[in-house]
Design a protein around this motif. Structure first.
Motif, PDB file in Angstrom:
ATOM      1  N   ARG A 193       0.832  -1.207   0.000  1.00  0.00           N
ATOM      2  CA  ARG A 193       0.000   0.000   0.000  1.00  0.00           C
ATOM      3  C   ARG A 193       0.864   1.254   0.000  1.00  0.00           C
ATOM      4  O   ARG A 193       0.566   2.230  -0.687  1.00  0.00           O
ATOM      5  N   ALA A 238       0.871   4.126  -2.785  1.00  0.00           N
ATOM      6  CA  ALA A 238       0.562   5.501  -2.376  1.00  0.00           C
ATOM      7  C   ALA A 238       1.664   6.458  -2.817  1.00  0.00           C
ATOM      8  O   ALA A 238       1.403   7.613  -3.174  1.00  0.00           O
ATOM      9  N   ALA A 277      -4.615  -5.200  -2.275  1.00  0.00           N
ATOM     10  CA  ALA A 277      -3.841  -4.078  -1.733  1.00  0.00           C
ATOM     11  C   ALA A 277      -3.213  -3.236  -2.834  1.00  0.00           C
ATOM     12  O   ALA A 277      -3.007  -2.034  -2.673  1.00  0.00           O
ATOM     13  N   SER A 278      -2.909  -3.859  -3.985  1.00  0.00           N
ATOM     14  CA  SER A 278      -2.212  -3.102  -5.026  1.00  0.00           C
ATOM     15  C   SER A 278      -3.155  -2.219  -5.834  1.00  0.00           C
ATOM     16  O   SER A 278      -2.698  -1.382  -6.612  1.00  0.00           O
ATOM     17  N   GLY A 279      -4.446  -2.373  -5.644  1.00  0.00           N
ATOM     18  CA  GLY A 279      -5.401  -1.474  -6.287  1.00  0.00           C
ATOM     19  C   GLY A 279      -5.272  -1.471  -7.787  1.00  0.00           C
ATOM     20  O   GLY A 279      -5.349  -2.526  -8.425  1.00  0.00           O
TER      21      GLY A 279
END
Lengths: 289, 312
Positions: free
Chosen positions: B132, B136, B169-171
């Motif tokens: 994350r 970000a 989590a890696s979107g």
């Protein structure tokens, strides 16, 4: 008991410390003095030349970092390895038409030449380097450094002595060499490779190719990794080499194949030959007062 | 794969996906090196390989300055000639924000290894937090390592759940799943791990051979096993998965051979940097060197390509 079969040798080129055939798989026929088939010699290609340059680049830094004294010991060892096989080498020269007396004389001269340069390794720096007077508070000095990889083009005349005379001043100062042997008389270079392999010379310092000069000269001329070309070639090749060298910014030191050269002469060896293949580095070191 | 002493989960999986003919694979890949690629085709292949490079620096001694020069190299691999930018730069998570300053908004993407690379031996919570954080900071792609311990002990559910958690989590970031082939030991295991990963990742996510941090790296054999797994998976499900060999690919010649494997196994659909990448650091210089040789006709010296050569 049946008659023993002849064991024939496949001549191979000494490159990167190993004995190779041409990557192209090509060979050319070598005849003996009677005009009879003697052996198939590798017909090296542009890629073989490139591979030899890569091998030299790998060996170079290690060779240049050795102490001058150690390089001298190794070159002397090379001379020892040929000295013990003078007769064999003389026979290789006789293939090209030399008489026994001429051939033996040439081999002995080649051995002496190697010993000559073995003596120079820890002495030339004292002759070529200098402490320079400058009008400021600096200690200013010049030292030599090897140029890098040197391309050597050996003539057909004196195929061993000339080859050795071109290679030795280059490696004395820590350069590496990629040499193309005489096209007409390549066999002494094959044999020289076998002798270098059992000396203490690290693999890749001297790489010996055999093949057609006309095919390889353009690549010698343009290959950017070669820092200098030292050889004896004809007028057309001199032009090609100079043009290519201008493009790739390399030094050329070319003798004329059209003119007779006395390779045994004292003037064919010595400090000037070494000087021709080194770079000078000058350092300005600030000093007090 | 010695099935007898393996957990039963392996047997069930191999009944499903089939095993690998190791001798067949070795013979197949030995042939790739014999293809003659010259002139126009060679230039095409070299250019394509450049666009597929994930230019990588993964060292403890990485600094923002080193990452900056890596980014410049990725954007403009050489000062002359028509050489395209690379696909991505690949860095540690702490370096993502430094890379972002240089390549955000350009064609070069930012890939970041995460999930306690290279061992993966950290609590899942920590690994996901790392993913994350990297996303970000601006990572476009995440290179994760699988839980080899879970895989080798036959706990496929655990291994797949962890991958699925990283996917989440890696979107929007593309995911690359590193199998670390050298630790899987057999071709059968590589095929098994490939399938397990492919079943939980999204279309056009990657499977990747190695971290480059162990003794053995990407080989033509491993690459072939994974390409064939991708092919079989695609034919079965219609889901295209991308591929990234990493580590040990140093020369242009090697890269061309890998591309031949892609072309002959998966076809032209995979010959682009959305579907195939090279994880490499030294490779780019050799590709550029060979392209310059093709452009100028002269063999090039290494010092023209930011390579240490000690004057030689």
């Amino acid at each position: 008991m049946s008659a023993r079969l002849t064991i024939t040798k496949t001549p191979k080129c000494y490159v990167g410390g190993a004995f190779i055939r041409s990557e192209s798989g090509r060979v050319f026929e070598l005849k003996d003095q009677k005009g009879e088939f003697f052996a198939n010699v590798p017909l090296c290609s542009r890629k073989d030349l490139r591979n030899a340059v890569e091998a030299a680049a790998k060996a170079g830094p290690g060779w240049a970092k050795r102490t001058a004294f150690n390089r001298g010991q190794i070159l002397y060892r090379v001379a020892e390895m040929i000295e013990s096989r003078v007769e064999e080498m003389a026979e290789a020269l006789m293939l090209g038409g030399a008489t026994k007396v001429e051939a033996t004389k040439e081999v002995v001269a080649a051995v002496d030449r190697i010993v000559h340069y073995a003596g120079w390794t820890d002495k030339y720096e004292a002759m070529l380097g200098s402490v320079n007077p400058v009008a400021s508070a600096h200690f200013n000095f010049t030292v030599t450094e090897p140029m890098g990889i040197i391309g050597v083009l050996a003539p057909d005349e004196r195929p061993l002595l000339a080859l050795v005379s071109l290679i030795l001043p280059a490696i004395t100062s820590g350069n590496c060499v990629v040499a193309l042997a005489s096209e007409a008389r390549p066999y002494p270079a094959i044999l020289l490779g076998e002798m270098l392999a059992v000396s203490d010379l690290p693999g890749g310092v001297v790489n010996l190719l055999t093949g057609k000069r006309a095919e390889l000269v353009p690549t010698f001329a343009t290959h950017e990794h070669l820092r200098a070309i030292s050889g004896v070639v004809n007028a057309e090749q001199r032009k090609a080499l100079r043009l290519g060298a201008a493009e790739s910014v390399k030094r050329v030191r070319l003798g004329k194949a059209e003119e007779a050269v006395d390779w045994e002469a004292e003037t064919m060896q010595g400090l000037e030959e070494i000087r021709a293949l080194v770079e000078c580095k000058t350092t300005w070191h600030p000093v007090g007062g | 794969m010695p099935v007898a002493k393996s957990p039963p989960s392996f047997r069930r999986l191999f009944d499903d996906i089939g095993t690998v003919d190791a001798v067949g694979i070795e013979e197949r890949v030995a042939k790739y090196g014999t293809r003659s690629v010259k002139k126009g085709a060679k230039v095409f292949g070299l250019q394509l390989a450049v666009t597929m490079v994930d230019l990588t620096t993964l060292e403890g001694k990485d600094t923002p300055g080193k990452v900056a020069s890596l980014c410049q190299k990725a954007l403009r691999p050489h000062d002359v000639g028509e050489i395209p930018p690379t696909a991505a730069v690949c860095v540690y998570p702490a370096m993502v924000r430094h890379a972002a300053k240089h390549v955000k908004g350009t064609a070069v993407r930012i890939a970041s290894v995460a999930t306690a690379f290279p061992s993966g031996q950290a609590p899942l919570k920590t690994r996901l937090a790392e993913v994350r954080a990297a996303v970000a900071d601006g990572a476009d792609e995440i290179d994760m390592v699988i839980n080899r311990g879970a895989f080798l002990s036959g706990e496929f559910g655990l291994m797949q759940d962890e991958i699925a958690a990283v996917v989440e989590a890696s979107g929007a970031a593309t995911l690359k799943v590193i199998l670390e082939t050298s630790e899987l030991e057999t071709y059968d295991n590589i095929r098994a791990a490939s399938f397990l990963a492919m079943r939980v990742i999204r279309p056009n996510d990657f499977i990747k051979t190695s971290t480059g941090k162990t003794s053995a790296n990407a080989t033509l054999g491993n690459n072939q096993v994974m390409l064939e797994a991708i092919r079989d998976h695609f034919l079965e499900t219609g889901v295209p998965i991308a591929m990234k060999p990493a580590g040990g690919i140093r020369t242009a010649k090697q890269a061309l051979t890998f591309l031949i494997a892609v072309k002959e196994t998966l076809g032209d659909e995979w010959l682009n940097n959305g579907r195939y990448r090279f994880g490499a650091s030294a490779l780019l210089n050799d590709l550029v060197r060979q392209l310059e040789k093709e452009r100028t006709g002269a063999y090039q010296a290494p010092w023209n390509f930011s390579e240490a050569s000690e004057g030689y």
